[in-house]
Design a protein around this motif. Sequence first.
Motif, PDB file in Angstrom:
ATOM      1  N   TRP A 177       1.751 -33.024  14.590  1.00 48.51           N
ATOM      2  CA  TRP A 177       2.546 -34.139  14.065  1.00 48.51           C
ATOM      3  C   TRP A 177       2.391 -35.343  14.969  1.00 48.51           C
ATOM      4  O   TRP A 177       2.400 -35.219  16.199  1.00 48.51           O
ATOM      5  N   LEU A 178       2.292 -36.505  14.363  1.00 51.24           N
ATOM      6  CA  LEU A 178       2.312 -37.782  15.079  1.00 51.24           C
ATOM      7  C   LEU A 178       3.431 -38.617  14.485  1.00 51.24           C
ATOM      8  O   LEU A 178       3.640 -38.617  13.269  1.00 51.24           O
ATOM      9  N   THR A 179       4.114 -39.354  15.341  1.00 46.14           N
ATOM     10  CA  THR A 179       5.128 -40.299  14.892  1.00 46.14           C
ATOM     11  C   THR A 179       4.914 -41.602  15.640  1.00 46.14           C
ATOM     12  O   THR A 179       4.782 -41.600  16.862  1.00 46.14           O
ATOM     13  N   VAL A 180       4.858 -42.698  14.899  1.00 46.68           N
ATOM     14  CA  VAL A 180       4.770 -44.028  15.490  1.00 46.68           C
ATOM     15  C   VAL A 180       5.965 -44.808  14.983  1.00 46.68           C
ATOM     16  O   VAL A 180       6.166 -44.938  13.773  1.00 46.68           O
ATOM     17  N   SER A 181       6.772 -45.311  15.922  1.00 47.71           N
ATOM     18  CA  SER A 181       7.986 -46.051  15.564  1.00 47.71           C
ATOM     19  C   SER A 181       7.974 -47.409  16.222  1.00 47.71           C
ATOM     20  O   SER A 181       7.581 -47.542  17.387  1.00 47.71           O
ATOM     21  N   ASP A 182       8.418 -48.401  15.478  1.00 42.26           N
ATOM     22  CA  ASP A 182       8.613 -49.726  16.067  1.00 42.26           C
ATOM     23  C   ASP A 182      10.057 -50.146  15.823  1.00 42.26           C
ATOM     24  O   ASP A 182      10.766 -49.525  15.038  1.00 42.26           O
ATOM     25  N   SER A 183      10.487 -51.158  16.513  1.00 45.21           N
ATOM     26  CA  SER A 183      11.844 -51.657  16.344  1.00 45.21           C
ATOM     27  C   SER A 183      11.831 -53.026  15.674  1.00 45.21           C
ATOM     28  O   SER A 183      12.777 -53.793  15.770  1.00 45.21           O
ATOM     29  N   GLY A 184      10.718 -53.309  15.019  1.00 45.54           N
ATOM     30  CA  GLY A 184      10.545 -54.620  14.396  1.00 45.54           C
ATOM     31  C   GLY A 184      11.071 -54.666  12.974  1.00 45.54           C
ATOM     32  O   GLY A 184      11.802 -53.797  12.516  1.00 45.54           O
ATOM     33  N   GLU A 185      10.644 -55.682  12.267  1.00 43.31           N
ATOM     34  CA  GLU A 185      11.116 -55.967  10.916  1.00 43.31           C
ATOM     35  C   GLU A 185      10.057 -55.563   9.906  1.00 43.31           C
ATOM     36  O   GLU A 185       8.880 -55.889  10.059  1.00 43.31           O
ATOM     37  N   TRP A 186      10.448 -54.832   8.857  1.00 41.63           N
ATOM     38  CA  TRP A 186       9.536 -54.366   7.825  1.00 41.63           C
ATOM     39  C   TRP A 186       8.884 -55.549   7.112  1.00 41.63           C
ATOM     40  O   TRP A 186       9.530 -56.545   6.815  1.00 41.63           O
ATOM     41  N   LYS A 187       7.600 -55.415   6.853  1.00 43.06           N
ATOM     42  CA  LYS A 187       6.863 -56.409   6.076  1.00 43.06           C
ATOM     43  C   LYS A 187       6.299 -55.697   4.858  1.00 43.06           C
ATOM     44  O   LYS A 187       5.530 -54.749   4.986  1.00 43.06           O
ATOM     45  N   THR A 188       6.685 -56.150   3.682  1.00 43.31           N
ATOM     46  CA  THR A 188       6.212 -55.529   2.454  1.00 43.31           C
ATOM     47  C   THR A 188       4.699 -55.727   2.342  1.00 43.31           C
ATOM     48  O   THR A 188       4.215 -56.852   2.458  1.00 43.31           O
ATOM     49  N   PRO A 189       3.953 -54.638   2.150  1.00 40.80           N
ATOM     50  CA  PRO A 189       2.494 -54.754   2.030  1.00 40.80           C
ATOM     51  C   PRO A 189       2.102 -55.601   0.822  1.00 40.80           C
ATOM     52  O   PRO A 189       2.735 -55.524  -0.232  1.00 40.80           O
ATOM     53  N   THR A 235       9.146 -46.237  10.865  1.00 34.94           N
ATOM     54  CA  THR A 235       8.605 -45.012  11.440  1.00 34.94           C
ATOM     55  C   THR A 235       7.525 -44.483  10.515  1.00 34.94           C
ATOM     56  O   THR A 235       7.740 -44.354   9.307  1.00 34.94           O
ATOM     57  N   VAL A 236       6.370 -44.189  11.087  1.00 37.67           N
ATOM     58  CA  VAL A 236       5.271 -43.569  10.359  1.00 37.67           C
ATOM     59  C   VAL A 236       5.157 -42.140  10.880  1.00 37.67           C
ATOM     60  O   VAL A 236       4.974 -41.932  12.086  1.00 37.67           O
ATOM     61  N   ARG A 237       5.286 -41.180   9.973  1.00 38.65           N
ATOM     62  CA  ARG A 237       5.159 -39.769  10.339  1.00 38.65           C
ATOM     63  C   ARG A 237       3.883 -39.228   9.703  1.00 38.65           C
ATOM     64  O   ARG A 237       3.660 -39.414   8.505  1.00 38.65           O
ATOM     65  N   MET A 238       3.076 -38.550  10.520  1.00 37.81           N
ATOM     66  CA  MET A 238       1.813 -38.003  10.029  1.00 37.81           C
ATOM     67  C   MET A 238       1.708 -36.536  10.448  1.00 37.81           C
ATOM     68  O   MET A 238       2.156 -36.156  11.518  1.00 37.81           O
ATOM     69  N   HIS A 239       1.091 -35.763   9.593  1.00 40.60           N
ATOM     70  CA  HIS A 239       0.926 -34.325   9.842  1.00 40.60           C
ATOM     71  C   HIS A 239      -0.484 -33.915   9.450  1.00 40.60           C
ATOM     72  O   HIS A 239      -1.046 -34.437   8.481  1.00 40.60           O
ATOM     73  N   THR A 240      -1.048 -32.989  10.196  1.00 40.15           N
ATOM     74  CA  THR A 240      -2.301 -32.351   9.811  1.00 40.15           C
ATOM     75  C   THR A 240      -2.307 -30.922  10.303  1.00 40.15           C
ATOM     76  O   THR A 240      -1.530 -30.566  11.212  1.00 40.15           O
ATOM     77  N   ARG A 241      -3.126 -30.114   9.729  1.00 39.80           N
ATOM     78  CA  ARG A 241      -3.309 -28.732  10.159  1.00 39.80           C
ATOM     79  C   ARG A 241      -4.418 -28.715  11.207  1.00 39.80           C
ATOM     80  O   ARG A 241      -5.355 -29.499  11.128  1.00 39.80           O
ATOM     81  N   ILE A 242      -4.292 -27.832  12.170  1.00 45.10           N
ATOM     82  CA  ILE A 242      -5.336 -27.679  13.170  1.00 45.10           C
ATOM     83  C   ILE A 242      -5.754 -26.214  13.214  1.00 45.10           C
ATOM     84  O   ILE A 242      -4.953 -25.324  12.984  1.00 45.10           O
ATOM     85  N   ALA A 243      -7.029 -26.007  13.454  1.00 41.10           N
ATOM     86  CA  ALA A 243      -7.562 -24.628  13.484  1.00 41.10           C
ATOM     87  C   ALA A 243      -7.318 -24.024  14.854  1.00 41.10           C
ATOM     88  O   ALA A 243      -7.322 -24.686  15.848  1.00 41.10           O
TER      89      ALA A 243
END
Length: 122
Positions: A70-82, A114-122
Amino acid sequence: MTFPAESSRLAQVRAAPRTWLERCGLPRRAAQDVLVAAGEACADAIEHGHRHDPGGPVVLRAAARVDDLWLTVSDSGEWKTPRPEASAHRGRGPTLMKAMMRQVTVVPGASGTTVRMHTRIA
């Protein structure tokens, strides 16, 4: 790791997890995918999340258990709509993250994103 939202820090941020991923036993290709996804999430936090607050904190967390990472990247900034229609040459970060990881979740909030990412590892 916590680092200031400054683009000059991206090389260091992208390099820091490399040794940790090697200790987790990831094959080189899988580790590269994780590093690219983490780098994209961190770059987005700097460029978009902290566009009004340069130097604000960005946090990168990683955890591995048996066969999951799992990876998590968090900022304390302001959301910008893509706005992908604004430029054909920009806005590929989320697409890259989703291509490199099995699951990507973006959670905008009043106190940052917050961006949460997951992957499987062998």
